[in-house]
Design a protein around this motif. Structure first.
Motif, short mmCIF file in Angstrom:
data_model
loop_
_atom_site.label_atom_id
_atom_site.label_comp_id
_atom_site.label_asym_id
_atom_site.label_seq_id
_atom_site.Cartn_x
_atom_site.Cartn_y
_atom_site.Cartn_z
N LYS A 123 0.30 -1.90 -0.18
CA LYS A 123 0.17 0.11 -0.15
C LYS A 123 0.96 1.13 -0.34
N HIS A 124 2.07 0.89 0.88
CA HIS A 124 2.79 2.36 1.11
C HIS A 124 3.55 2.94 -0.28
N PHE A 125 4.02 1.80 -1.64
CA PHE A 125 4.73 1.83 -2.65
C PHE A 125 3.45 2.06 -3.53
N ALA A 126 2.31 1.61 -3.19
CA ALA A 126 1.39 2.65 -3.96
C ALA A 126 1.18 4.16 -3.95
N ASP A 127 1.02 4.38 -3.08
CA ASP A 127 0.99 5.84 -3.01
C ASP A 127 1.58 6.22 -3.04
N ARG A 128 3.16 6.10 -2.94
CA ARG A 128 4.20 6.59 -3.33
C ARG A 128 4.09 6.41 -4.85
N GLY A 129 3.51 6.27 -5.42
CA GLY A 129 3.70 5.95 -7.49
C GLY A 129 4.83 4.88 -7.72
N VAL A 130 5.43 4.10 -6.83
CA VAL A 130 6.44 3.65 -6.85
C VAL A 130 5.79 1.45 -7.45
N GLY A 131 6.34 0.66 -8.09
CA GLY A 131 5.62 -0.12 -8.66
C GLY A 131 6.33 -1.35 -8.32
N CYS A 132 5.66 -2.80 -7.34
CA CYS A 132 6.27 -3.33 -6.64
C CYS A 132 5.48 -4.88 -6.86
#
Length: 369
Positions: A298-307
């Motif tokens: 979720k944090h990755f998604a909020d920051r616009g970084v893929g995972c």
């Protein structure tokens, strides 16, 4: 800074003219199935892999399926494989008439545990199928020794591991045969679907060539009940362009992985991937373990970084395989499914993008205390 999980447009931009030229040659020739592009790509791949034969097929799934069909499986025949992999590995076993038997994984590499395999061999076992997960070859020597002891072939699922080696031996060249996928997101990806079987076994290669062409040994002469599974000439042309850069791209992936690992080794609670001695890991995926993985996503998604998560539900826990997995004991696969997180790892990734990914992981670890 947004960081995509994968950026195929960046790859294409660097090779656009060569790809366009190669594709136009196929279009102008109107030779769409077989022909010089496919034959040349098969030769080049055989040389790259150190195998006598490379047989192009329609997909990585078909590569596995045709290999299992070539075993002439009978009802009740078992094939031992890992539950921590993509669906196609076990799906191809079932569709070819076999029963998958799931052996647990090693916690450090995520690859199949040879000791777990040894405990599952029965008189019904027809093959052992390690998956070279994320781009690192499984521990092949003990698996090959088990195969020799029991007269069982070892078939490599190398869909994620083109270019990987272990003790100087290439993925696909250690067992009876190996299956490759050229799905667009793979390290060597087509402009669509594509796959290949590589082997040093002359008889198997000939059987596979018949199976991919309706079982025909010559025009309208059918020795087997086969299938229609050809690598299109357009895909072969694109793949030939990319194959010339595979070594360079793999080294860039390895350099990016080293940058990640150096940072994560200094970050308590984060476990970077292990590259075993003697292995050349090609990092189809760079996969870490970390606590509260779903919160991290979720944090990755909020920051616009893929995972990504490969894989959230191991195969022995999938409903479609329930009848084969009632007795499966795979705690390490289940633990991995709760903890793994794949980070962006592609040749075109820039240093500042890698630093952004590292920063997002650091923020997550700080947030959870």
């Amino acid at each position: 800074m947004p960081v995509p999980m994968l950026d195929l447009k960046a790859q294409f931009a660097a090779i656009r003219r060569e790809v366009e030229t190669a594709v136009m040659e196929v279009l102008e020739s109107q030779q769409f199935r077989g022909g010089p592009q496919v034959e040349a790509f098969e030769r080049e791949m055989a040389e790259t892999l150190g195998c006598a034969h490379a047989v192009g097929v329609a997909s990585g799934t078909d590569a596995l399926f045709l290999l299992f069909k070539a075993l002439d499986l009978k009802p009740g025949d078992e094939i031992i494989t890992t539950p921590f992999t993509f669906f196609a590995t076990a799906g191809a076993i079932v569709n070819a008439g076999g029963r998958p038997v799931f052996a647990d994984i090693l916690p450090d590499t995520f690859n199949i545990n040879p000791d777990a395999v040894a405990a599952l061999i029965t008189p019904r076992t027809r093959a052992i199928v390690p998956v070279h997960l994320y781009g690192q070859c499984a521990e092949m020597d003990p698996l090959l020794e088990l195969g020799r002891q029991h007269g069982i072939p070892v078939i490599e699922d190398a869909a994620q591991a083109v270019g990987a080696t272990r003790n100087g031996r290439s993925a696909c060249a250690m067992g009876l045969a190996g299956a490759l996928s050229f799905y667009p997101t793979k390290n060597l990806g087509a402009a669509g679907e594509g796959g290949m079987v590589a082997t040093n076994d002359d008889a198997l290669a000939e059987k596979l060539r018949m199976l991919r062409c309706h079982g025909a040994s010559a025009t309208y002469i059918h020795e087997l009940v086969g299938f229609n599974s050809h690598l299109p000439a357009v895909q072969a042309a694109v793949l030939r362009v990319k194959l010339r850069r595979l070594g360079e791209w793999s080294e860039k992936r390895r350099a990016h992985a080293a940058r990640y690992t150096a940072a994560f080794q200094e970050m308590p609670g984060v476990t970077p991937p292990v590259e075993e001695p003697g292995c050349r890991h090609v990092y189809h995926q760079y996969v870490i373990r970390l606590p509260e993985r779903d919160a991290a996503r979720k944090h990755f998604a909020d920051r616009g970084v893929g995972c990504g998560v490969f894989y959230p539900v191991p195969l022995h826990r999938q409903q479609c395989f329930a009848e084969f997995a009632a007795d499966a004991q795979c705690p390490e696969a289940e633990r991995a499914s709760r903890e793994v997180l794949a980070l962006p790892i592609y040749p075109e990734l820039q240093p500042e993008q890698i630093d952004e990914v590292i920063a997002v992981v650091r923020e997550h670890m700080a947030a959870i205390g």
